[in-house]
Design a protein around this motif. Structure first.
Motif, PDB file in Angstrom:
ATOM      1  N   PRO A  67       0.853  -1.196   0.000  1.00  0.00           N
ATOM      2  CA  PRO A  67       0.000   0.000   0.000  1.00  0.00           C
ATOM      3  C   PRO A  67       0.881   1.235   0.000  1.00  0.00           C
ATOM      4  O   PRO A  67       1.974   1.231   0.598  1.00  0.00           O
ATOM      5  N   GLU A  68       0.457   2.294  -0.650  1.00  0.00           N
ATOM      6  CA  GLU A  68       1.309   3.463  -0.837  1.00  0.00           C
ATOM      7  C   GLU A  68       1.881   3.990   0.479  1.00  0.00           C
ATOM      8  O   GLU A  68       3.045   4.390   0.552  1.00  0.00           O
ATOM      9  N   GLU A  69       1.078   3.978   1.539  1.00  0.00           N
ATOM     10  CA  GLU A  69       1.562   4.471   2.826  1.00  0.00           C
ATOM     11  C   GLU A  69       2.723   3.617   3.343  1.00  0.00           C
ATOM     12  O   GLU A  69       3.711   4.139   3.867  1.00  0.00           O
ATOM     13  N   LYS A  70       2.616   2.285   3.166  1.00  0.00           N
ATOM     14  CA  LYS A  70       3.675   1.390   3.620  1.00  0.00           C
ATOM     15  C   LYS A  70       4.915   1.506   2.739  1.00  0.00           C
ATOM     16  O   LYS A  70       6.045   1.403   3.219  1.00  0.00           O
ATOM     17  N   ARG A  71       4.700   1.713   1.443  1.00  0.00           N
ATOM     18  CA  ARG A  71       5.828   1.920   0.531  1.00  0.00           C
ATOM     19  C   ARG A  71       6.618   3.154   0.949  1.00  0.00           C
ATOM     20  O   ARG A  71       7.857   3.133   1.029  1.00  0.00           O
ATOM     21  N   ARG A  72       5.900   4.245   1.241  1.00  0.00           N
ATOM     22  CA  ARG A  72       6.546   5.486   1.681  1.00  0.00           C
ATOM     23  C   ARG A  72       7.302   5.266   2.991  1.00  0.00           C
ATOM     24  O   ARG A  72       8.379   5.809   3.199  1.00  0.00           O
ATOM     25  N   GLU A  73       6.713   4.456   3.860  1.00  0.00           N
ATOM     26  CA  GLU A  73       7.343   4.155   5.151  1.00  0.00           C
ATOM     27  C   GLU A  73       8.720   3.527   4.975  1.00  0.00           C
ATOM     28  O   GLU A  73       9.672   3.876   5.668  1.00  0.00           O
ATOM     29  N   LEU A 356      12.396  -7.227   3.677  1.00  0.00           N
ATOM     30  CA  LEU A 356      11.746  -8.254   2.859  1.00  0.00           C
ATOM     31  C   LEU A 356      10.259  -7.946   2.792  1.00  0.00           C
ATOM     32  O   LEU A 356       9.646  -7.554   3.800  1.00  0.00           O
ATOM     33  N   VAL A 357       9.699  -8.132   1.615  1.00  0.00           N
ATOM     34  CA  VAL A 357       8.302  -7.740   1.370  1.00  0.00           C
ATOM     35  C   VAL A 357       7.474  -8.959   1.008  1.00  0.00           C
ATOM     36  O   VAL A 357       7.840  -9.724   0.106  1.00  0.00           O
ATOM     37  N   ASP A 358       6.378  -9.154   1.722  1.00  0.00           N
ATOM     38  CA  ASP A 358       5.367 -10.147   1.343  1.00  0.00           C
ATOM     39  C   ASP A 358       4.456  -9.468   0.335  1.00  0.00           C
ATOM     40  O   ASP A 358       3.598  -8.660   0.699  1.00  0.00           O
ATOM     41  N   THR A 359       4.689  -9.771  -0.943  1.00  0.00           N
ATOM     42  CA  THR A 359       3.951  -9.071  -2.001  1.00  0.00           C
ATOM     43  C   THR A 359       2.490  -9.499  -2.055  1.00  0.00           C
ATOM     44  O   THR A 359       1.667  -8.789  -2.634  1.00  0.00           O
ATOM     45  N   GLN A 360       2.141 -10.659  -1.464  1.00  0.00           N
ATOM     46  CA  GLN A 360       0.748 -11.104  -1.442  1.00  0.00           C
ATOM     47  C   GLN A 360      -0.040 -10.384  -0.347  1.00  0.00           C
ATOM     48  O   GLN A 360      -1.169  -9.939  -0.560  1.00  0.00           O
ATOM     49  N   LYS A 361       0.569 -10.263   0.825  1.00  0.00           N
ATOM     50  CA  LYS A 361      -0.120  -9.633   1.957  1.00  0.00           C
ATOM     51  C   LYS A 361       0.138  -8.130   2.051  1.00  0.00           C
ATOM     52  O   LYS A 361      -0.487  -7.446   2.864  1.00  0.00           O
ATOM     53  N   GLY A 362       1.085  -7.629   1.254  1.00  0.00           N
ATOM     54  CA  GLY A 362       1.385  -6.199   1.300  1.00  0.00           C
ATOM     55  C   GLY A 362       2.023  -5.765   2.602  1.00  0.00           C
ATOM     56  O   GLY A 362       1.697  -4.717   3.155  1.00  0.00           O
ATOM     57  N   ARG A 363       2.975  -6.573   3.096  1.00  0.00           N
ATOM     58  CA  ARG A 363       3.635  -6.260   4.366  1.00  0.00           C
ATOM     59  C   ARG A 363       5.153  -6.242   4.201  1.00  0.00           C
ATOM     60  O   ARG A 363       5.704  -7.020   3.409  1.00  0.00           O
ATOM     61  N   ALA A 364       5.817  -5.356   4.941  1.00  0.00           N
ATOM     62  CA  ALA A 364       7.279  -5.255   4.902  1.00  0.00           C
ATOM     63  C   ALA A 364       7.840  -5.712   6.246  1.00  0.00           C
ATOM     64  O   ALA A 364       7.282  -5.405   7.307  1.00  0.00           O
ATOM     65  N   TYR A 365       8.939  -6.452   6.188  1.00  0.00           N
ATOM     66  CA  TYR A 365       9.575  -6.977   7.390  1.00  0.00           C
ATOM     67  C   TYR A 365      11.028  -6.491   7.440  1.00  0.00           C
ATOM     68  O   TYR A 365      11.798  -6.718   6.504  1.00  0.00           O
ATOM     69  N   TYR A 366      11.387  -5.850   8.542  1.00  0.00           N
ATOM     70  CA  TYR A 366      12.732  -5.298   8.706  1.00  0.00           C
ATOM     71  C   TYR A 366      13.623  -6.352   9.353  1.00  0.00           C
ATOM     72  O   TYR A 366      13.302  -6.886  10.415  1.00  0.00           O
TER      73      TYR A 366
END
Length: 460
Positions: A67-73, A356-366
């Motif tokens: 999601p755009e907000e998470k991408r910006r994050e 790492l990005v879960d492209t299916q769930k739209g989540r980023a993991y640091y």
């Protein structure tokens, strides 16, 4: 000695770049002392230019799945100077690389006029990422541009992959291609700080690659690329050679620098970590050519993504500490983000990344590597000068073999405001007690670095 901030990251805790009171890590008795860390303020070395990561098509692609907000994050987490890691460097590719969605060039078919030059391929994912990184860094981003291969039709194997060489009669045209790509980036307010002539010029890879000798690189820089950049108004853009592993850094750099005219057009050398810990080569080049740039331009943990792994962060700290302690001036990681497989990579050369990005769930993991890099990039500011650090150690009760080895490593630098940043890394399974001595202060502190932990101490 005023330790006014202590920041810590440690395995099996919730501490991730977490500030804690320095008193919490002070030890009253040196009973289990592992080493003495001596910061010698009067001995200064190279100026540290900054830290960064690579903005590849693959990184742009996986971030676009958020999601755009998470991408910006994620972009802010890297490039925001106040809240993020404070990256001031980045690297990107001219034409495709292995971390692209496929082979592509800006001039696909033979066209010696370059009239068909097109930014269609980098436009969807690579350019938006570059634009947002520059904006988030407040315009303070030094971008390194590297090609993996010229278009297939310029090469003797007519293939962007499997090595091959740029045909000599295309040297001038390939230099013009560089200038055209830099023009296109400039139109989008993406300035280029430096270029390398070729990524990994001694490797004939199954992905985008091209072979150059050290003399070839120097000839291209001196006779073609340098003059064309200057003529186009880009004389400030630096040209770096090698851009391959430490093991051959000395041989390649010294041969390129010996080419007539190199002093006018070749600003320095770049290198990678994949051949191992040959830090003596880094030191040799730094000492022999103190006026040349020495940039670490790529490193990653190979073999695919390692979600949750801790050794990955420790590998970064080990490399950053030793590269900078031996004369490196800027340190650039590889992909800033990849998917949970470690891609996409158009030939399956999967790797790990700090996000790492879960492209299916739209989540980023640091990952641990993100936090470990941050212990350097957040607190060693551009323009800091490296300080001498001497580590004295004898028998170490916490070490498996009773000896220090490289179980504790440290790097110190003085920022422009006079603050000293000391990074201490403990890769053992035991807490390590160390005595910290700062020359000229007449004071010492005895502190503890937790097992599998890293600390940054800010000292006034």
């Amino acid at each position: 000695m005023n330790i006014y901030r202590l920041i810590e990251t440690a395995k099996d805790t919730d501490r991730r770049l977490s500030p804690i009171p320095a008193a919490e890590r002070e030890v009253r008795s040196p009973k289990h002392l592992s080493c003495i860390i001596n910061i010698e303020q009067e001995k200064t070395y190279q100026t540290i230019l900054g830290f960064g990561g690579a903005l590849t098509e693959s990184s742009g692609y996986v971030l676009s799945a958020l999601p755009e907000e998470k991408r910006r994050e994620v972009i802010q987490a890297y490039f925001d100077a106040a809240e993020g890691l404070g990256y001031t460097f980045a690297r990107t590719h001219l034409n495709s690389c292995d971390f692209s969605l496929g082979n592509w060039a800006c001039v696909e078919q033979k066209d010696e006029s370059l009239a068909s030059f097109s930014m269609e391929k980098p436009e969807p994912y690579q350019l938006p990422l570059l634009t947002d990184a520059v904006r988030t860094a407040g315009g303070n981003l030094s971008l390194l541009l590297s090609p993996w291969s010229p278009p297939a039709w310029m090469k003797d194997n007519n293939d962007m992959n499997h090595g091959g060489k740029l045909l000599k009669h295309y040297y001038a045209l390939w230099a013009s291609y560089f200038v055209r790509y830099i023009d296109e980036l400039a139109k989008r307010n993406i300035p280029v700080w430096a270029v390398t002539i070729q990524n990994e010029p001694e490797a004939a890879q199954v992905w985008d690659s091209c072979l150059w000798t050290a003399t070839d690189e120097a000839e291209f820089a001196v006779e073609h690329l340098g003059p064309q950049l200057k003529k186009a108004g880009y004389g400030h853009i630096k040209i770096l050679v090698w851009d391959h592993n430490r093991d051959r850094l000395w041989e390649r750099a010294s041969e390129s620098y010996a080419y007539p005219g190199a002093e006018s057009y070749i600003a320095g050398a770049a290198y990678h970590w994949y051949s191992g810990d040959q830090y003596d080569a880094v030191k040799r080049v730094a000492e022999a050519y103190p006026d040349k740039l020495l940039i670490f331009s790529e490193g990653c943990v190979e073999g695919g993504a390692r979600p949750g792994a801790w050794f990955t962060g420790e590998r970064y700290a080990h490399n950053i500490i030793n590269d900078l302690n031996n004369g490196c001036q800027a340190w650039i990681d590889w992909n800033i983000a990849l998917d949970l497989s470690g891609g996409p990579n158009h030939v399956g050369n999967l790797c790990d990344a700090p996000v790492l990005v879960d492209t299916q769930k739209g989540r980023a993991y640091y990952q641990s590597s993100f936090y470990y890099i941050g212990h350097f990039s957040k607190f060693i500011k551009p323009g800091a000068q490296r300080l001498a650090v001497r580590m004295d150690s004898w028998m170490v009760p916490a070490a498996v073999d009773g000896r220090m080895g490289n179980t504790m490593e440290a790097l110190a630098a003085k920022n422009k405001d006079g603050t000293i940043s000391l990074v201490v890394c403990n890769r053992t399974e035991a807490d390590m007690v160390y005595r910290l001595h700062l020359s000229g202060s007449g004071e010492e502190r005895i502190l503890l670095c937790p097992s599998r932990g890293i600390q940054t101490l800010l000292i006034k």
